[in-house]
Motif scaffolding. Structure first.
Motif, PDB file in Angstrom:
ATOM      1  N   ILE A  96       4.430  49.442  16.037  1.00  0.00           N
ATOM      2  CA  ILE A  96       4.871  48.725  17.240  1.00  0.00           C
ATOM      3  C   ILE A  96       5.676  47.475  16.869  1.00  0.00           C
ATOM      4  CG2 ILE A  96       4.006  47.285  19.140  1.00  0.00           C
ATOM      5  CD1 ILE A  96       1.722  49.269  19.491  1.00  0.00           C
ATOM      6  N   SER A  97       5.225  46.784  15.851  1.00  0.00           N
ATOM      7  CA  SER A  97       5.921  45.559  15.428  1.00  0.00           C
ATOM      8  C   SER A  97       7.345  45.880  14.985  1.00  0.00           C
ATOM      9  CB  SER A  97       5.159  44.885  14.284  1.00  0.00           C
ATOM     10  OG  SER A  97       3.853  44.588  14.704  1.00  0.00           O
ATOM     11  N   ARG A  98       7.490  46.964  14.224  1.00  0.00           N
ATOM     12  CA  ARG A  98       8.831  47.379  13.808  1.00  0.00           C
ATOM     13  C   ARG A  98       9.690  47.745  15.013  1.00  0.00           C
ATOM     14  NH1 ARG A  98      10.065  49.120   8.676  1.00  0.00           N
ATOM     15  NH2 ARG A  98      12.281  48.810   8.993  1.00  0.00           N
ATOM     16  N   VAL A  99       9.107  48.494  15.929  1.00  0.00           N
ATOM     17  CA  VAL A  99       9.841  48.924  17.130  1.00  0.00           C
ATOM     18  C   VAL A  99      10.323  47.711  17.927  1.00  0.00           C
ATOM     19  CG1 VAL A  99       9.578  50.035  19.393  1.00  0.00           C
ATOM     20  CG2 VAL A  99       8.701  51.175  17.335  1.00  0.00           C
ATOM     21  N   ARG A 100       9.512  46.671  17.983  1.00  0.00           N
ATOM     22  CA  ARG A 100       9.881  45.465  18.726  1.00  0.00           C
ATOM     23  C   ARG A 100      10.844  44.582  17.932  1.00  0.00           C
ATOM     24  NH1 ARG A 100       6.488  42.904  22.792  1.00  0.00           N
ATOM     25  NH2 ARG A 100       5.007  44.424  23.576  1.00  0.00           N
ATOM     26  N   GLY A 101      11.147  44.995  16.719  1.00  0.00           N
ATOM     27  CA  GLY A 101      12.130  44.245  15.939  1.00  0.00           C
ATOM     28  C   GLY A 101      11.559  43.103  15.129  1.00  0.00           C
ATOM     29  N   SER A 102      10.235  43.022  15.006  1.00  0.00           N
ATOM     30  CA  SER A 102       9.610  41.923  14.255  1.00  0.00           C
ATOM     31  C   SER A 102       9.735  42.154  12.754  1.00  0.00           C
ATOM     32  CB  SER A 102       8.124  41.824  14.610  1.00  0.00           C
ATOM     33  OG  SER A 102       7.952  41.755  16.005  1.00  0.00           O
ATOM     34  N   LEU A 103       9.751  41.069  12.011  1.00  0.00           N
ATOM     35  CA  LEU A 103       9.686  41.144  10.552  1.00  0.00           C
ATOM     36  C   LEU A 103       8.246  41.523  10.195  1.00  0.00           C
ATOM     37  CD1 LEU A 103      10.910  40.661   7.727  1.00  0.00           C
ATOM     38  CD2 LEU A 103      10.371  38.238   7.991  1.00  0.00           C
ATOM     39  N   THR A 104       8.068  42.733   9.691  1.00  0.00           N
ATOM     40  CA  THR A 104       6.724  43.288   9.539  1.00  0.00           C
ATOM     41  C   THR A 104       6.317  43.332   8.072  1.00  0.00           C
ATOM     42  OG1 THR A 104       7.147  44.618  11.511  1.00  0.00           O
ATOM     43  CG2 THR A 104       5.253  45.255  10.173  1.00  0.00           C
ATOM     44  N   VAL A 105       5.223  42.627   7.775  1.00  0.00           N
ATOM     45  CA  VAL A 105       4.706  42.568   6.411  1.00  0.00           C
ATOM     46  C   VAL A 105       3.353  43.275   6.400  1.00  0.00           C
ATOM     47  CG1 VAL A 105       3.956  41.036   4.544  1.00  0.00           C
ATOM     48  CG2 VAL A 105       5.833  40.331   6.065  1.00  0.00           C
ATOM     49  N   THR A 106       3.171  44.237   5.525  1.00  0.00           N
ATOM     50  CA  THR A 106       1.877  44.912   5.437  1.00  0.00           C
ATOM     51  C   THR A 106       1.221  44.579   4.104  1.00  0.00           C
ATOM     52  OG1 THR A 106       2.936  46.920   4.597  1.00  0.00           O
ATOM     53  CG2 THR A 106       2.555  46.809   6.960  1.00  0.00           C
ATOM     54  N   LEU A 107      -0.112  44.513   4.135  1.00  0.00           N
ATOM     55  CA  LEU A 107      -0.901  44.286   2.915  1.00  0.00           C
ATOM     56  C   LEU A 107      -1.887  45.431   2.789  1.00  0.00           C
ATOM     57  CD1 LEU A 107      -0.220  41.209   3.925  1.00  0.00           C
ATOM     58  CD2 LEU A 107      -2.015  40.605   2.313  1.00  0.00           C
ATOM     59  N   THR A 108      -1.961  46.024   1.615  1.00  0.00           N
ATOM     60  CA  THR A 108      -2.889  47.129   1.412  1.00  0.00           C
ATOM     61  C   THR A 108      -3.254  47.254  -0.059  1.00  0.00           C
ATOM     62  OG1 THR A 108      -3.216  49.525   1.718  1.00  0.00           O
ATOM     63  CG2 THR A 108      -0.980  48.798   1.236  1.00  0.00           C
ATOM     64  N   HIS A 109      -4.372  47.922  -0.317  1.00  0.00           N
ATOM     65  CA  HIS A 109      -4.781  48.169  -1.703  1.00  0.00           C
ATOM     66  C   HIS A 109      -4.422  49.602  -2.126  1.00  0.00           C
ATOM     67  CE1 HIS A 109      -7.024  47.678  -5.356  1.00  0.00           C
ATOM     68  NE2 HIS A 109      -7.896  48.613  -5.054  1.00  0.00           N
ATOM     69  N   ASN A 110      -3.818  50.349  -1.201  1.00  0.00           N
ATOM     70  CA  ASN A 110      -3.529  51.769  -1.449  1.00  0.00           C
ATOM     71  C   ASN A 110      -2.031  51.956  -1.721  1.00  0.00           C
ATOM     72  OD1 ASN A 110      -2.999  54.499  -1.239  1.00  0.00           O
ATOM     73  ND2 ASN A 110      -3.844  54.731   0.838  1.00  0.00           N
ATOM     74  N   ASP A 111      -1.710  52.404  -2.913  1.00  0.00           N
ATOM     75  CA  ASP A 111      -0.285  52.461  -3.276  1.00  0.00           C
ATOM     76  C   ASP A 111       0.465  53.616  -2.612  1.00  0.00           C
ATOM     77  OD1 ASP A 111      -1.132  54.570  -4.763  1.00  0.00           O
ATOM     78  OD2 ASP A 111      -0.684  53.679  -6.719  1.00  0.00           O
ATOM     79  N   SER A 112      -0.251  54.493  -1.892  1.00  0.00           N
ATOM     80  CA  SER A 112       0.475  55.507  -1.125  1.00  0.00           C
ATOM     81  C   SER A 112       0.120  55.387   0.364  1.00  0.00           C
ATOM     82  CB  SER A 112       0.143  56.903  -1.646  1.00  0.00           C
ATOM     83  OG  SER A 112      -1.247  57.125  -1.560  1.00  0.00           O
ATOM     84  N   ALA A 113      -0.118  54.147   0.797  1.00  0.00           N
ATOM     85  CA  ALA A 113      -0.589  53.901   2.161  1.00  0.00           C
ATOM     86  C   ALA A 113       0.461  54.275   3.212  1.00  0.00           C
ATOM     87  CB  ALA A 113      -0.957  52.429   2.318  1.00  0.00           C
ATOM     88  N   GLU A 114      -0.015  54.953   4.243  1.00  0.00           N
ATOM     89  CA  GLU A 114       0.815  55.324   5.388  1.00  0.00           C
ATOM     90  C   GLU A 114       1.454  54.084   6.032  1.00  0.00           C
ATOM     91  OE1 GLU A 114      -1.655  57.302   8.219  1.00  0.00           O
ATOM     92  OE2 GLU A 114      -0.034  57.545   9.685  1.00  0.00           O
ATOM     93  N   ILE A 115       0.683  52.981   6.067  1.00  0.00           N
ATOM     94  CA  ILE A 115       1.136  51.786   6.783  1.00  0.00           C
ATOM     95  C   ILE A 115       2.432  51.217   6.189  1.00  0.00           C
ATOM     96  CG2 ILE A 115      -0.126  50.000   5.448  1.00  0.00           C
ATOM     97  CD1 ILE A 115      -0.975  48.827   8.193  1.00  0.00           C
ATOM     98  N   ALA A 116       2.651  51.430   4.892  1.00  0.00           N
ATOM     99  CA  ALA A 116       3.833  50.868   4.228  1.00  0.00           C
ATOM    100  C   ALA A 116       5.130  51.434   4.802  1.00  0.00           C
ATOM    101  CB  ALA A 116       3.757  51.111   2.726  1.00  0.00           C
ATOM    102  N   ALA A 117       5.039  52.592   5.439  1.00  0.00           N
ATOM    103  CA  ALA A 117       6.230  53.208   6.038  1.00  0.00           C
ATOM    104  C   ALA A 117       6.799  52.347   7.171  1.00  0.00           C
ATOM    105  CB  ALA A 117       5.895  54.601   6.559  1.00  0.00           C
ATOM    106  N   PHE A 118       5.957  51.463   7.728  1.00  0.00           N
ATOM    107  CA  PHE A 118       6.412  50.636   8.851  1.00  0.00           C
ATOM    108  C   PHE A 118       6.615  49.178   8.451  1.00  0.00           C
ATOM    109  CE2 PHE A 118       3.891  54.155  10.561  1.00  0.00           C
ATOM    110  CZ  PHE A 118       4.886  54.781  11.300  1.00  0.00           C
TER     111      PHE A 118
END
Lengths: 329, 329
Positions: A96-118
């Motif tokens: 949603i953040s990407r769709v709204r045009g926000s600068l989106t930073v994700t943090l994760t411990h999983n190097d193949s995390a789905e969330i990184a796609a956004f």
């Protein structure tokens, strides 16, 4: 793996590019669930306290998804943290953040995390007993928000804050050594406890909440509740008696009088309370201007040792779950 | 006594005078302790959700006093609520706000309250079973924040919100009538309960917290904890079993799916849970654009009847205290 220097520099470039047209960053949204939300709380408190103009807010991911703030847009930075990187509502929050045009930073411990796609920028963080606390999500998020504040409006104690990040690992190591025997004594005293109230204030309130919901409720199936030290005297303290169990995290810094007031009450009307005092554990070596924001980094590491000792004496391993990841919900 | 029309009109004039030099209001701080803090939560959620630019935050008074946000200044509105009007940290919060040049609005039920000395505008509100919920602090604060938002940046659903304020008393009356017998059954079922988890989301999360710390902990000396419905699945739900007691406040509006997800889990793994559903209780007659923000007004009134029934069956009058106002702290 990630380093603070690398990530803050990359974020700095992204912020510069984003604001090149003269439209500044106007708000920072910090979004996660459970333990990851706890890791974002200190940065939220830091921005809320220090920013003269910048707006900030903290959201549990599913509320952000279902009732996204109207302000969310291309002048927002959104930081979404998800340890496994696959929690559906956290992934959706990033989308949603990407769709709204926000600068989106994700943090994760999983190097193949789905969330990184956004993500405009994904941070892969370190985790576990051997990692440097500097490279854990709590300190990384503090460092990212420091850069955002400095970029957006300047922050007088910027250099002090950077210095504190360099000092915190040594402080934590000393503190953990200090509490070694105390954790064993704690576990013995509270081995049959069924309920704890966990109190703190300032940047550390989020960690009082985290110890209650993650360490005690999730990992030990014990009843628990976090109470803000400032709120204790306006209702909650009426449950106090000599059987009720309390854990109080005393901050170094401006909200210390709130935590000390709790202790002074418990000394008179309670018997079973554990005190963890950041000042006594040595956090005072950090610059006074920013020490408030580093209390929870210390508390988190120290409390991991407390919960480990409790888990051992209760024969309830920290990894045991009955619902999480085992049933549909 | 006060009326919403009178107070919003006075506030509107104060805002116009304050911003006549072209410097807009940039933030709204809502400050109180315990039950009064609970009354401010819906307005905080409303502004956080609907404001495109205006910044807002909610503080327990002693944290505001000891770690006041740097943004606090002459472009801030501060609303401080104190039922008795003499709570030292609430009075001090109002005093600091005046010193910093903020437009300071106080709400109290005490017509000779000390806190009013530090107010640009003092609101004397109604209280008690016979009062109109429109004239209670929760609705008054919502109405004041509606005016601030409309003044600062405009709010498309302004008229809907005004209409909802006019409708809410009738909705509450119908709902209270509906739950009459249920409150007796609830009290019988939970007469020996020693601990409750209270869950909700959105504008009502503050009221889940309020029922836990005021109605249960303070007034009944029962253990209690509020859990955000969105957070439940990220730790807390591991304590669920067939003996643990839950109260779930289901909102009408955008965060309803979060509350419903809790119910669907409890249906499978718990046995002792009470559901209070704002939709079933008739809140759906309010305009869809603003209904989210009125759920807690309904829940507060209805839950007063639940706690009254519980107090009766437990022979523990709601007024009984052992520390508050009885010992020094």
């Amino acid at each position: 793996m990630s380093s603070i220097a690398l990530n803050t520099s990359a974020l700095g470039e992204a912020l510069a590019a984003r604001t090149a047209d003269g439209r500044p960053i106007s708000e920072v949204f910090l979004v996660a669930c459970g333990g990851s939300l706890v890791d974002l709380y200190p940065a939220r408190f830091f921005l809320a306290t220090e920013a003269r103009r910048l707006r900030t807010d903290l959201y549990t991911a599913n509320e952000f998804v279902h009732a996204a703030p109207k302000a969310l847009g291309d002048q927002s930075v959104v930081i979404v943290c998800s340890h496994g990187g696959i929690t559906p509502e956290a992934v959706e929050a990033a989308r949603i953040s990407r769709v709204r045009g926000s600068l989106t930073v994700t943090l994760t411990h999983n190097d193949s995390a789905e969330i990184a796609a956004f993500a405009d920028h994904n941070v892969l963080y370190e985790w576990g007993d051997e990692s440097s606390v500097q490279n854990n999500p709590m300190a990384i998020t503090l460092a990212l928000c420091l850069e955002i504040l400095q970029h957006a409006e300047g922050y007088p104690a910027y250099q002090d804050f950077r210095a504190a990040i360099q000092q915190i690992d040594a402080v934590v190591a000393t503190a953990r050594h200090k509490v070694g025997e105390r954790t064993t004594a704690f576990a013995q005293t509270y081995r049959d406890a069924e309920l704890f109230y966990v109190l703190s204030s300032g940047a550390s309130y989020g960690h009082a909440y985290g110890f209650a919901i993650c360490s005690l409720m999730e990992m030990q199936w014990l009843h628990a509740s976090a109470i803000h030290s400032g709120e204790f005297f306006h209702g909650p303290f009426e449950v106090t008696d000599r059987k009720t169990n309390f854990i109080v995290l005393i901050n170094e810094g401006r909200t210390r009088p709130l935590d000390e007031r709790v202790i002074s009450f418990l000394e008179r009307y309670a018997e079973r309370y554990e005190i963890i005092d950041a000042r006594e554990l040595g956090i005072g070596v950090l610059p006074k201007s920013v020490v408030d924001y580093f209390n929870p980094v210390l508390f988190y590491s120290v409390l991991c040792d407390y919960r480990e000792a409790l888990a051992k004496v209760r024969n309830h391993p920290l990894e045991t779950r009955r619902y999480m990841g085992k049933v549909d919900y």
